[in-house]
Design an enzyme around this catalytic site. Sequence first.
Site, PDB file in Angstrom:
ATOM      1  N   GLU A 167       2.608  18.242 -39.558  1.00 53.02           N
ATOM      2  CA  GLU A 167       2.275  17.128 -40.906  1.00 53.02           C
ATOM      3  C   GLU A 167       1.003  17.186 -42.066  1.00 53.02           C
ATOM      4  O   GLU A 167       0.532  16.712 -42.228  1.00 53.02           O
ATOM      5  CB  GLU A 167       2.382  15.989 -40.983  1.00 53.02           C
ATOM      6  N   GLU A 355      11.500  15.211 -36.791  1.00 52.45           N
ATOM      7  CA  GLU A 355      10.926  14.393 -35.964  1.00 52.45           C
ATOM      8  C   GLU A 355      11.814  13.322 -36.992  1.00 52.45           C
ATOM      9  O   GLU A 355      12.360  13.685 -37.836  1.00 52.45           O
ATOM     10  CB  GLU A 355       9.602  13.510 -36.894  1.00 52.45           C
TER      11      GLU A 355
HETATM   12  O1  IFM Z   1       4.029   8.501 -35.026  1.00 56.93           O
HETATM   13  C1  IFM Z   1       4.079   9.937 -36.214  1.00 56.93           C
HETATM   14  C2  IFM Z   1       4.082  10.904 -35.789  1.00 56.93           C
HETATM   15  O2  IFM Z   1       3.071  11.644 -34.741  1.00 56.93           O
HETATM   16  C3  IFM Z   1       4.150  11.436 -37.027  1.00 56.93           C
HETATM   17  N1  IFM Z   1       5.034  11.858 -37.571  1.00 56.93           N
HETATM   18  C4  IFM Z   1       5.438  10.145 -38.030  1.00 56.93           C
HETATM   19  C5  IFM Z   1       5.460   9.658 -36.228  1.00 56.93           C
HETATM   20  C6  IFM Z   1       6.143   7.933 -36.459  1.00 56.93           C
HETATM   21  O3  IFM Z   1       4.928   7.023 -37.696  1.00 56.93           O
END
Ligand code: IFM
Length: 445
Positions: A167, A355
């Site tokens: 990200e 994710e």
């Molecule tokens: O915890 C984070 C992760 O590190 C990166 N993506 C979003 C998750 C939830 O906020």
Amino acid sequence: MKYKNEFGDDFRWGVSTAAYQIEGAHDIDGKGPSIWDAFVNRKGKITGGHHGKDACKFYHNYANDIKLLKHLNIENFRFSFSWSRIIPQGTGQVNTKGLDFYDRLLDECLENNINPWATLYHWDLPQALEDKGGWTNRDIEQWFMQYADICSSKFGDRIKHWMVLNEPMVFTGAGYFLGMHAPGRIGLKNFLSSAHHAALCQAQGARVIRANVPVAQIGSTFSCSFLQPMTTSRKDELATRRFDALLNRLFIEPSLGLGYPVSDLKFLRRIYDYHKPGDEALLPFDFDFIGIQNYTREIVSHSYFIPYLQAKLIKANKRNVSATVMNWEVYPEALYQMLTKYGNYSGIKKIIVTENGAAFPDTLIDGSIYDEARTNYLKNHIAEVLRAKQDGIAVDGYFVWTLLDNFEWAEGYFPRFGLVYVNFNTQERIIKQSGKWFREFLGNQ
Ligand code: IFM
């Protein structure tokens, strides 16, 4: 959607984690400090004054946690390397004990038939590099390539799936523009320079992995939100387009050779102040897959008061919709929309949902957690993945965020995203109802 075989035999199911959020052991066995080790010490930056010094003590508990994965029928484990555990000063001397930890972790995974998926950078820059300007310093290209070289040459024999960055929009936006995340810097210059250098490293790091591990499947991961205008007015529609350029397109488009999305977001033009001759050719990389990380939908409205963007997001609690602890609307169709959006770029070969998950308040009742809201969240999002796949989108995997409740950055330990509950006083693990449901789903053919 009852059975995982509806997704086909090649579909990858897994969980994702990140070093700083779970490892703990922040200063042992030669590890150097990272920007998060420093940031958590700054007053008022983290809710509750929490820090990740111990987190889930995964550094010590990794063997049991990998066995837990096996018990949950989870075959793919995404983790990140801690740069400052491997190279304490960020560049130069390598820490053998740091490499040894990842050696042990990988061996444990493979002995349990779990495929490791590695992310090179999940936000924990060595503090020594931040002292030299961090992501705003062009030298990061060389520092990062050295780091990528060490990791991929050392572990390429055991890791097939690699992700370069996690990200980039979040770590440059929250870390260098808004100051809400480490290293806590603000301002447009910091943001645009760090964004350009991150986009370069995204491709350059991938080139290093490709050279060291020709058979690797290489990707990078992108945060994304399904955006809709608050009204049908032209102003809200244009505001949505600007947010889309910033949140959803800024890092994927240069990697596809499309350049930065400047025509929809004028202030981005100043990113070219940080370009050197030849950068145009360095930004694209032919990724084997991209990881998308979607949690919610956002509603956008025009606003004269927000600098640069003239647009704002109307948060879930202002809209009277169901939301998670993060104040993110629960809107499963967002994932379908994002899969469709990215699936429509012609240069993207394969998408993995690297994710997706939710933080809800978890209450222990007689030693168990009945997290129906999280279970439904996962079921409904997985159903949207299937819908996209059946519509012909090349989506080939789904990773839950996350295995264990952990350190949720600026929000500390309050939001619990895990399939497994963690008692942070005793480090006890308790599989939640959602974890049991996922286990059963994965076990059912
Ligand atoms: O915890 C984070 C992760 O590190 C990166 N993506 C979003 C998750 C939830 O906020």
